[in-house]
Scaffold this motif. Structure first.
Motif, short mmCIF file in Angstrom:
data_model
loop_
_atom_site.label_atom_id
_atom_site.label_comp_id
_atom_site.label_asym_id
_atom_site.label_seq_id
_atom_site.Cartn_x
_atom_site.Cartn_y
_atom_site.Cartn_z
N ASP A 58 -3.92 10.07 -11.55
CA ASP A 58 -4.95 9.75 -12.37
C ASP A 58 -4.89 7.87 -12.73
O ASP A 58 -5.50 7.76 -13.51
CB ASP A 58 -5.20 10.35 -13.18
CG ASP A 58 -5.52 11.63 -13.24
OD1 ASP A 58 -6.22 11.70 -11.87
OD2 ASP A 58 -4.82 12.89 -13.95
N VAL A 59 -4.23 7.17 -11.97
CA VAL A 59 -3.89 5.70 -12.15
C VAL A 59 -4.48 5.82 -10.72
O VAL A 59 -4.49 5.16 -9.78
CB VAL A 59 -2.98 5.42 -12.47
CG1 VAL A 59 -3.11 3.57 -12.68
CG2 VAL A 59 -2.05 6.14 -13.54
N GLN A 60 -5.45 4.63 -11.30
CA GLN A 60 -6.13 3.88 -10.18
C GLN A 60 -5.50 1.76 -9.78
O GLN A 60 -5.58 1.62 -10.69
CB GLN A 60 -7.76 2.84 -10.02
CG GLN A 60 -8.01 2.46 -9.55
CD GLN A 60 -9.85 2.44 -9.26
OE1 GLN A 60 -10.81 2.75 -10.20
NE2 GLN A 60 -10.42 1.65 -8.67
N GLU A 71 0.96 -1.69 -0.03
CA GLU A 71 -0.02 -0.16 -0.02
C GLU A 71 0.46 1.22 -0.01
O GLU A 71 0.12 2.81 -0.65
CB GLU A 71 -0.57 0.46 1.27
CG GLU A 71 -1.87 -0.81 0.61
CD GLU A 71 -2.54 -1.35 2.06
OE1 GLU A 71 -2.41 -0.92 3.22
OE2 GLU A 71 -3.61 -2.26 2.65
N GLN A 72 2.36 1.04 0.66
CA GLN A 72 2.90 2.52 0.41
C GLN A 72 3.75 2.48 -0.42
O GLN A 72 3.31 3.16 -0.46
CB GLN A 72 4.06 2.22 2.03
CG GLN A 72 4.85 3.52 2.22
CD GLN A 72 5.62 3.39 3.73
OE1 GLN A 72 5.57 2.54 4.56
NE2 GLN A 72 6.47 4.26 4.01
N LEU A 73 3.81 1.11 -0.99
CA LEU A 73 4.50 1.93 -2.21
C LEU A 73 3.74 2.19 -3.64
O LEU A 73 3.70 3.21 -4.39
CB LEU A 73 4.71 0.40 -3.88
CG LEU A 73 5.50 0.46 -4.45
CD1 LEU A 73 7.03 0.92 -4.71
CD2 LEU A 73 5.72 -0.99 -5.12
N VAL A 74 2.27 2.11 -3.40
CA VAL A 74 1.26 2.35 -4.57
C VAL A 74 1.21 3.98 -4.48
O VAL A 74 0.83 4.65 -5.58
CB VAL A 74 -0.20 2.11 -4.12
CG1 VAL A 74 -0.88 2.43 -4.90
CG2 VAL A 74 0.00 0.04 -5.04
N SER A 75 1.08 3.84 -2.88
CA SER A 75 0.70 5.52 -2.56
C SER A 75 1.95 5.93 -3.26
O SER A 75 1.83 7.63 -3.71
CB SER A 75 0.89 5.39 -1.19
OG SER A 75 0.37 7.11 -0.56
N GLY A 76 3.15 5.58 -3.12
CA GLY A 76 4.17 6.45 -3.65
C GLY A 76 4.40 6.73 -5.43
O GLY A 76 3.83 7.81 -5.92
N ASN A 88 1.34 6.98 -6.91
CA ASN A 88 0.07 7.86 -7.02
C ASN A 88 0.53 9.22 -6.63
O ASN A 88 -0.32 9.53 -7.34
CB ASN A 88 -1.31 7.53 -6.32
CG ASN A 88 -2.04 5.88 -6.67
OD1 ASN A 88 -2.56 5.64 -5.75
ND2 ASN A 88 -2.02 5.76 -8.23
N GLU A 89 1.57 9.45 -6.13
CA GLU A 89 1.85 10.96 -5.75
C GLU A 89 2.80 11.98 -7.37
O GLU A 89 2.20 12.09 -7.22
CB GLU A 89 2.66 10.99 -4.43
CG GLU A 89 2.36 10.63 -3.20
CD GLU A 89 3.42 10.80 -2.52
OE1 GLU A 89 4.81 11.61 -2.41
OE2 GLU A 89 3.20 10.88 -1.29
#
Length: 358
Positions: free
Chosen positions: A82-84, A70-75, A77-78
């Motif tokens: 616009d990518v889900q 989840e932390q990787l995905v959060s980084g 998405n920063e």
């Protein structure tokens, strides 16, 4: 006298023309540099705008711990809001089983895969389930961790080490064979190769080493060893004092120790098996552009620094390992041929079952 005056005038005229030329050159250089700077800024702005304009969906299948994924995905998405990104997380063996079931049904849902070891990716490559992608970030990754056909690349360095509870073990061991000593009877825990990709890799590697072989595991089975699904359960048991010794990946031990758990990690003198948690893109993905952007981020300086901040040893050159962990250059690595490990993986897992039971 007139001749001297003419010579002086010619000299002065030459100096004036030279000064004018220098000024014009300086002005031209200044204007050119200014134009280049403006173009660079405009290019950076376009690149930034293009990066932020990427949109779509990515199905990310991984064996990483939930919080780390989840932390990787959060980084990511920063940079790409616009990518889900949808995460499916489980042990490596279950992740691969899901992908193969989807492939059998004719509709693989996964776009990007990040699981434990290269052997698993070699199997998928052999089945033509991976997409070749030569990321620009490969320039900063050691060649030995990149598939020769660019189907996958390692994302971090994870060694399996010997963890001990310091409340229960007075003298820290230096050898793997400590788990087969009398005082370790009933006190050893390890992950199952039927669930954990790292454990499956370890079984293949240890069984091929002259100092260990299958005899090492046969002796362990006589030690009333506890076999659990994954590395997380091993860590919990050792840190909690339920077991004194654990065979477990290094980064979670270092993390638990930093948080105050009575646990120590040991890189045994015989060496350690190492996995690199490769990443790759599934062949036939409908989201190729965003999948490539996700791979780029994971291997980028920012993504690798994030991995180090989480507690992993990064695979990218020039980024330090977290405190308490060794870099790949500092480890004595136990290895075996990947193709050989792949060809006998199912046999190795069955032999493990024959020794320890389901």
């Amino acid at each position: 006298m007139i001749k001297q005056w003419l010579m002086a005038m010619i000299l002065m005229l030459g100096l004036v023309l030279t000064a004018c030329g220098s000024a014009e050159d300086s002005q031209t250089d200044s204007e050119t540099n200014g134009e280049e700077d403006q173009q660079d800024q405009e290019t950076e702005q376009v690149d930034s705008e293009e990066g932020r304009s990427i949109s779509g969906e990515v199905q990310f299948y991984t064996s990483q711990p939930d919080a780390d994924a989840e932390q990787l995905v959060s980084g990511f998405n920063e940079l790409h809001p616009d990518v889900q990104v949808t995460i499916f997380r489980s042990g490596t063996e279950e992740v691969i089983s899901k992908i193969l079931a989807e492939e059998q049904a004719g509709d693989i849902q996964a776009d990007v895969l990040l699981v434990a070891d290269a052997v698993t990716f070699e199997s998928l490559k052999e089945q033509e389930l991976l997409l070749a992608y030569e990321s620009d970030e490969f320039a900063h990754i050691p060649d030995e961790f990149i598939d020769s056909d660019y189907m996958y690349a390692g994302t971090k360095v994870m060694a399996t080490v010997l963890a001990v509870n310091t409340n229960d073990v007075a003298e820290l061991p230096t050898s793997w064979h400590a788990v087969n000593e009398d005082d370790a009877n009933g006190e050893v825990i390890m992950p199952s190769p039927l669930y954990s990709g790292a454990a499956a890799y370890n079984v293949g590697v240890f069984s091929r080493q002259g100092d260990f072989g299958w005899e090492f595991f046969e002796n362990l089975s006589g030690q009333d060893v506890t076999v659990v699904q994954g590395n997380g359960a091993v860590l919990q048991a050792v840190a909690g004092g339920e077991q004194a010794y654990g065979m477990v990946v290094d980064f979670i031990v270092a993390r638990a120790k930093a948080e105050g758990s009575p646990i120590e990690l040991i890189y045994p003198e015989e060496g350690v098996p190492v996995i690199t948690e490769p990443i790759g893109i599934m062949n036939g993905t409908d989201n190729e552009e965003v999948s490539k952007a996700f791979v780029d981020f994971v291997l980028s300086e920012q993504g690798q620094q994030m991995a180090a901040d989480i507690g992993y040893t990064p695979i990218r050159e020039g980024i330090m390992a977290p405190e308490g962990l060794k870099t790949i250059d500092e480890m004595d690595v136990l290895t075996s041929d990947v193709a050989d490990l792949l060809s006998t993986r199912e046999e190795d897992k069955q032999r493990f079952v024959d020794i320890f039971g389901e």
